[in-house]
Scaffold this motif. Structure first.
Motif, short mmCIF file in Angstrom:
data_model
loop_
_atom_site.label_atom_id
_atom_site.label_comp_id
_atom_site.label_asym_id
_atom_site.label_seq_id
_atom_site.Cartn_x
_atom_site.Cartn_y
_atom_site.Cartn_z
N ILE A 1 0.83 -1.19 0.00
CA ILE A 1 0.00 0.00 0.00
C ILE A 1 0.88 1.26 0.00
CG2 ILE A 1 -1.86 1.31 1.10
CD1 ILE A 1 -2.74 -1.38 2.40
N GLY A 2 1.86 1.33 0.87
CA GLY A 2 2.78 2.46 0.96
C GLY A 2 3.88 2.14 1.95
N GLY A 3 4.88 3.01 2.05
CA GLY A 3 6.00 2.78 2.97
C GLY A 3 6.99 1.78 2.40
N ILE A 4 7.87 1.27 3.27
CA ILE A 4 8.88 0.31 2.82
C ILE A 4 9.01 -0.84 3.82
CG2 ILE A 4 10.25 2.03 1.60
CD1 ILE A 4 12.29 1.89 3.88
N LYS A 5 9.50 -1.95 3.31
CA LYS A 5 9.86 -3.09 4.16
C LYS A 5 11.28 -3.46 3.77
CE LYS A 5 8.04 -7.33 3.67
NZ LYS A 5 7.07 -8.42 3.72
N VAL A 6 12.19 -3.47 4.75
CA VAL A 6 13.61 -3.73 4.50
C VAL A 6 13.99 -5.07 5.14
CG1 VAL A 6 15.96 -2.87 4.84
CG2 VAL A 6 14.08 -1.24 4.53
N GLN A 7 14.58 -5.93 4.34
CA GLN A 7 15.04 -7.22 4.84
C GLN A 7 16.56 -7.28 4.69
OE1 GLN A 7 13.28 -10.68 3.03
NE2 GLN A 7 14.61 -12.07 4.14
N ILE A 8 17.25 -7.44 5.83
CA ILE A 8 18.70 -7.56 5.86
C ILE A 8 19.00 -8.89 6.56
CG2 ILE A 8 20.88 -6.53 6.59
CD1 ILE A 8 19.27 -3.86 6.86
N GLY A 9 19.37 -9.88 5.77
CA GLY A 9 19.58 -11.21 6.34
C GLY A 9 18.26 -11.74 6.88
N ASP A 10 18.25 -12.08 8.17
CA ASP A 10 17.04 -12.60 8.81
C ASP A 10 16.22 -11.51 9.49
OD1 ASP A 10 17.75 -15.14 8.05
OD2 ASP A 10 18.76 -15.60 9.93
N THR A 11 16.70 -10.27 9.44
CA THR A 11 16.04 -9.16 10.12
C THR A 11 15.15 -8.40 9.15
OG1 THR A 11 17.98 -8.94 11.54
CG2 THR A 11 16.43 -7.10 11.53
N ILE A 12 13.92 -8.12 9.59
CA ILE A 12 12.98 -7.37 8.75
C ILE A 12 12.54 -6.13 9.51
CG2 ILE A 12 10.71 -7.40 7.65
CD1 ILE A 12 11.08 -10.39 7.17
N PHE A 13 12.68 -4.99 8.84
CA PHE A 13 12.17 -3.71 9.36
C PHE A 13 10.95 -3.38 8.51
CE2 PHE A 13 16.75 -3.76 9.98
CZ PHE A 13 16.89 -3.38 11.31
N ASP A 14 9.78 -3.45 9.12
CA ASP A 14 8.55 -3.26 8.36
C ASP A 14 7.93 -1.90 8.68
OD1 ASP A 14 6.22 -3.45 6.92
OD2 ASP A 14 5.62 -5.38 7.74
N GLY A 15 8.11 -0.95 7.76
CA GLY A 15 7.52 0.37 7.89
C GLY A 15 6.44 0.58 6.84
N SER A 16 5.87 -0.51 6.36
CA SER A 16 4.85 -0.40 5.33
C SER A 16 3.48 -0.14 5.96
CB SER A 16 4.78 -1.70 4.50
OG SER A 16 4.30 -2.76 5.30
N VAL A 17 2.59 0.41 5.17
CA VAL A 17 1.23 0.66 5.64
C VAL A 17 0.55 -0.68 5.96
CG1 VAL A 17 -1.04 1.57 4.98
CG2 VAL A 17 1.04 2.82 4.36
N LYS A 18 0.77 -1.67 5.13
CA LYS A 18 0.18 -2.99 5.37
C LYS A 18 0.68 -3.55 6.70
CE LYS A 18 -0.33 -7.61 3.57
NZ LYS A 18 0.02 -8.59 2.56
N GLY A 19 1.97 -3.42 6.98
CA GLY A 19 2.54 -3.90 8.25
C GLY A 19 1.94 -3.17 9.44
N GLN A 20 1.76 -1.86 9.31
CA GLN A 20 1.16 -1.08 10.40
C GLN A 20 -0.29 -1.48 10.63
OE1 GLN A 20 1.85 2.98 9.21
NE2 GLN A 20 4.05 2.85 9.59
N LEU A 21 -1.01 -1.72 9.54
CA LEU A 21 -2.41 -2.17 9.67
C LEU A 21 -2.48 -3.55 10.34
CD1 LEU A 21 -3.90 -1.01 6.24
CD2 LEU A 21 -4.40 -0.06 8.51
#
Length: 181
Positions: free
Chosen positions: A149-169
């Motif tokens: 939907i919007g924002g970003i999701k960053v995956q570095i190795g096994d770590t995921i930083f989810d700043g996406s609208v879908k993740g927030q919802l």
């Protein structure tokens, strides 16, 4: 059958040699090219394993196919051929890449976005997330995902930083269902 343990030993030995001779980037580039050739040409490994092809012909094929390689990489290929481990070439190249990245504090990230990132956005994400994971540089691979939907999701190795609208919802939904809000 390629053995990850054996591939690791060859990669570590080649890595140590590359550091000793100050040839890390040259050998990294050569191994990347060799890996690409082996992945793109399925007949090459089969031919190098074929019992009716003599060892001399196999060696000649390798020497002629990879003429521009550095001496350490060419010698490693010939050694892998001699020890019947030529099927480990891709694993050796991948492990060498990992060792070189660790040495140079380089990381790799997959960034999922709705629209393609500009160079400036990639640089900003690389700088910010490299610090978070203790790296000096972060190479960004941008993958498009309209479901975010919007924002970003960053995956570095096994770590995921989810700043996406879908993740927030999704997080909001879990909080509401669990009664924490």
């Amino acid at each position: 059958m390629s053995s990850p343990a054996a591939a690791n030993r060859y990669a570590v030995a080649l890595f140590e040699l590359s550091k000793e001779k100050n040839m890390l980037e040259d050998i990294r580039a050569d191994l990347q090219a060799v890996k690409q050739v082996f992945q793109d040409n399925e007949k090459l490994p089969a031919l190098l394993h074929h019992p009716k092809v003599s060892a001399d012909k196999k060696e000649q094929l390798l020497r002629e196919s990879f003429t521009g390689l550095s001496e350490p990489v060419q010698n490693t290929l010939l050694l892998l051929l001699e020890k019947n481990r030529i099927d480990s070439v891709v694993l050796v190249a991948e492990r060498f890449q990992e060792l070189a990245d660790e040495e140079q504090k380089v990381g790799h990230a997959v960034v999922h976005t709705v629209k393609p990132l500009s160079e400036a956005e990639q640089k900003l994400i690389s700088e910010n997330f490299a610090r978070k994971v203790g790296k000096e540089t972060l190479h960004i691979e941008n993958q498009l995902d309209p479901r975010l939907i919007g924002g970003i999701k960053v995956q570095i190795g096994d770590t995921i930083f989810d700043g996406s609208v879908k993740g927030q919802l999704n997080r909001l939904e879990r909080e509401l269902v669990s009664g924490k809000r």
